[in-house]
Design an enzyme around this catalytic site. Sequence first.
Site, PDB file in Angstrom:
ATOM      1  N   ASP A  78       0.818  -1.216   0.000  1.00 32.44           N
ATOM      2  CA  ASP A  78       0.000   0.000   0.000  1.00 32.44           C
ATOM      3  C   ASP A  78       0.848   1.259   0.000  1.00 32.44           C
ATOM      4  OD1 ASP A  78      -2.188  -1.636   0.000  1.00 32.44           O
ATOM      5  OD2 ASP A  78      -3.196  -0.619   1.658  1.00 32.44           O
ATOM      6  N   CYS A 119       1.068  -8.329   4.523  1.00 36.23           N
ATOM      7  CA  CYS A 119       0.588  -6.961   4.339  1.00 36.23           C
ATOM      8  C   CYS A 119      -0.927  -6.875   4.193  1.00 36.23           C
ATOM      9  CB  CYS A 119       1.310  -6.303   3.169  1.00 36.23           C
ATOM     10  SG  CYS A 119       3.042  -5.930   3.580  1.00 36.23           S
ATOM     11  N   ASP A 120      -1.380  -5.641   4.025  1.00 37.25           N
ATOM     12  CA  ASP A 120      -2.746  -5.217   4.313  1.00 37.25           C
ATOM     13  C   ASP A 120      -3.865  -6.130   3.802  1.00 37.25           C
ATOM     14  OD1 ASP A 120      -1.012  -3.122   4.833  1.00 37.25           O
ATOM     15  OD2 ASP A 120      -2.518  -1.612   4.479  1.00 37.25           O
ATOM     16  N   LYS A 121      -3.913  -6.375   2.490  1.00 36.36           N
ATOM     17  CA  LYS A 121      -5.062  -7.082   1.925  1.00 36.36           C
ATOM     18  C   LYS A 121      -4.850  -8.580   1.867  1.00 36.36           C
ATOM     19  CE  LYS A 121      -6.316  -2.948   1.493  1.00 36.36           C
ATOM     20  NZ  LYS A 121      -5.016  -2.436   1.882  1.00 36.36           N
ATOM     21  N   CYS A 188       4.978  -2.445   7.911  1.00 37.87           N
ATOM     22  CA  CYS A 188       5.374  -1.167   8.519  1.00 37.87           C
ATOM     23  C   CYS A 188       5.079  -1.122  10.010  1.00 37.87           C
ATOM     24  CB  CYS A 188       4.716  -0.017   7.778  1.00 37.87           C
ATOM     25  SG  CYS A 188       5.263   0.133   6.066  1.00 37.87           S
ATOM     26  N   GLU A 441      -7.149   4.527  -0.347  1.00 34.66           N
ATOM     27  CA  GLU A 441      -6.774   5.111   0.931  1.00 34.66           C
ATOM     28  C   GLU A 441      -6.336   6.557   0.717  1.00 34.66           C
ATOM     29  OE1 GLU A 441      -5.229   1.235   3.457  1.00 34.66           O
ATOM     30  OE2 GLU A 441      -3.752   2.628   2.638  1.00 34.66           O
ATOM     31  N   SER A 467      -5.481   4.900   5.354  1.00 32.81           N
ATOM     32  CA  SER A 467      -4.411   4.032   5.802  1.00 32.81           C
ATOM     33  C   SER A 467      -4.494   3.884   7.315  1.00 32.81           C
ATOM     34  CB  SER A 467      -3.062   4.643   5.418  1.00 32.81           C
ATOM     35  OG  SER A 467      -2.016   4.072   6.176  1.00 32.81           O
TER      36      SER A 467
END
Length: 557
Positions: A78, A119-121, A188, A441, A467
């Site tokens: 992202d 990570c995110d998704k 992150c 985002e 985010s």
Amino acid sequence: MRSDAVKKGRERAGHRSLLRALGLSDEEIARPFIGIAGSANTLVPGHMHLEEVNRRAMEGVRAAGGTPFLFNTIAVCDGLSMGHRGMKFSLPSREVISYSVEIMVEAHALDGVLLIPNCDKVVPGMLMAAARMDVPAAMVSGGPMLAGRLGDTNLDLIRVMEASADDSVSDDELEQYERCACPGPGCCSGLFTANSMNCLSEALGMALPGNGTVPAVDPGRLELAGKTGAALVRLVEGDLKPGSILTEKAFRNALVVDMAIGGSTNSLLHLAAIAREAGIEIDLTEVDSICASTPNLCRIAPSGGNRFHMEDLHRAGGISAVLGELDSIGRVEMDAMTVSGKTLGDNIDGARSLDHEVIRPATRPYEPRGGLAVLKGSLAPDGAVLKEAAMGQKMKMHRGPARVFDSEDEAIEVIRGGGIEPGDIIVIRYEGPRGGPGMREMLMPTATIAGMGLDDEVILVTDGRFSGGTRGGSIGHVSPEAAAGGPIAFVKDGDTIEVDVDMRRLDLAVSGEELARRKEGWAPPRRKEKKGLLAVYAMLVGSGAGGAVVDPATFEE
């Protein structure tokens, strides 16, 4: 075993011939077939080290008597996709990841699947697949990145993005930030979306203790991968499936932990999507009720002024300690089943906080209410979401003039040009799941606002999302979205918008008669995308209030 469909009987001689081409012995063919759904690549820092995690997980599977098969899915960073067209693809990637895992498991009749995201998704995408298939599954992530250090200053990606818009930071200082903020592999280092979801996977019971907080570079991460591989084989042998783990109790536990740690607003989007696949509905009204009764125990960056990061949460006892503190006030369903084959209560074994500033005792919280808030009102009839723990007190009750933009790009140009005044309420619309498409985002606008010192002076309202690194008055997921004819489509420059976080209200101070006049003759905007994934996604995706899922029921309407 499910895998008998590809390996048992005379009629499966051809199938076995293909398995032997892989170098498998008779003994290996006879064992449970375990898919290792990896997501390693050399493009995303959170995933660049996952080959080693894959290897250790496969060793754990073999040691426990299973035969592992590795396949990979995609992963979007992202941070790298932020602020340009690439971000339109981030949320849709969740669906692609989900379907890709489903395809591999179902097409090859695997007995179980070990999920290795970071990570995110990727985390919610893989969990959505597990819930949908209801095949024995467990998750071990790649773990968080360490925080950067520059002298006595803690750094992370968000601090760099904010500094880029801060005129008091020289080019030389910015370069130092840039070189120090991301010191190695992992997702992150703050409590952003990836780390939020990896933490919540523990509360859901789909990952072993430590999954959310053991740093990527800690040897304990590889140990955890091996243990999870072995645990999955036991799940297969005991026929314990996600349907027995991803229950209403599990989702309540996840929501309670989410409020206690002050996770990303995206977590509500993803939990709703996972729950839907498990046949459970998460209603935003219930979410706010859980928020009201759950104390906020943690202030991990971006909350709390960047003082603490994920390594600090791990040092203080991790999610087990958070659960322990919440159990002390009766807020957790400790009898919920987990992938360890034991209950959540057995897993944490009376854990408590080891640092009362990183994880406050439940009797001395940072705030009596949880870190997220669900707002409703005439501007968001179906709801909107705010990370209250990352918002200052000043703007929690505010009336201000709307500054309306029909895209993130338009807003960024005006914000960077100094066109926003203290007290303004920035409205960015047509960035929802359907209207974007892809529900981008808004980190670039919020980081710019923070870098300019306006994060406690303005509010940003959008039908897009934020985010997990966003801080300040950032209200997202406004539903219905503009492209669906929600009230946000009819806001005009200068309209007064009223925000009352304590009362959970988000209202447009325009009469019903005037709003009806504005709606006359309105039609949905023409589709921005004519081909490819985004065109299909825009046709099929549902509301952000329901998790922005691609719903087969769309075909029936």
